[in-house]
Scaffold this active site. Sequence first.
Site, short mmCIF file in Angstrom:
data_model
loop_
_atom_site.label_atom_id
_atom_site.label_comp_id
_atom_site.label_asym_id
_atom_site.label_seq_id
_atom_site.Cartn_x
_atom_site.Cartn_y
_atom_site.Cartn_z
N HIS A 175 11.90 32.53 17.01
CA HIS A 175 11.08 31.73 17.46
C HIS A 175 10.43 32.26 18.79
CE1 HIS A 175 11.16 28.09 14.97
NE2 HIS A 175 11.84 28.75 14.31
N ASP A 204 9.16 21.49 18.99
CA ASP A 204 9.72 21.94 17.75
C ASP A 204 11.40 21.94 17.94
OD1 ASP A 204 10.19 23.23 15.38
OD2 ASP A 204 9.18 25.26 15.81
#
Length: 176
Positions: free
Chosen positions: A50, A83
């Site tokens: 990520h 997130d």
Amino acid sequence: MKHLITGGARSGKSRHAEQLALAHAGPVRYVATAERRAGDGAFAERIARHQQRRPAHWQLTEAGQALAPVLAGAAAGELLLVDCMGMWLMRFFGADGGFDQAGWQRQRDALLAALAATPASVLLVTNEIGWGVVPLGAETRVFVDELGWLNQALATVCQQVTLVACGQPLCLKGPA
């Protein structure tokens, strides 16, 4: 604009949110909700993937249990990419599997109020949790129930809701 992006594991929901954030003309702040726990190398690798996808100019905020102040402190013109909501919920489970129901309820309510009030644009990434069977384990049942109820509440506050499956976004609510 408040936008909830949901999907299953490996559906492409985070990547979709990142693509939307890349198109934002103003500043972007990535709000990471996951708690790094010692000894979980596979999860550390997931976090690293990520991080590698995010542009260096995006600001990073690592949120703890108190996510509402992050949204409350955001400015108009800023975009927050949060997130993910499932990882945030996990912060309310102890190492012994116990669930802090009172703390969760307090922080959940504060988050929903802050989301409705913030002048910033917000992309919320979450896991679609309700397509499986009812889990046998008590801890997993609590997680599934609480995340499902949170997702429903977030979808009510958000102007747009998108389901991502196989990397393809499907508009459930709001502009396509």
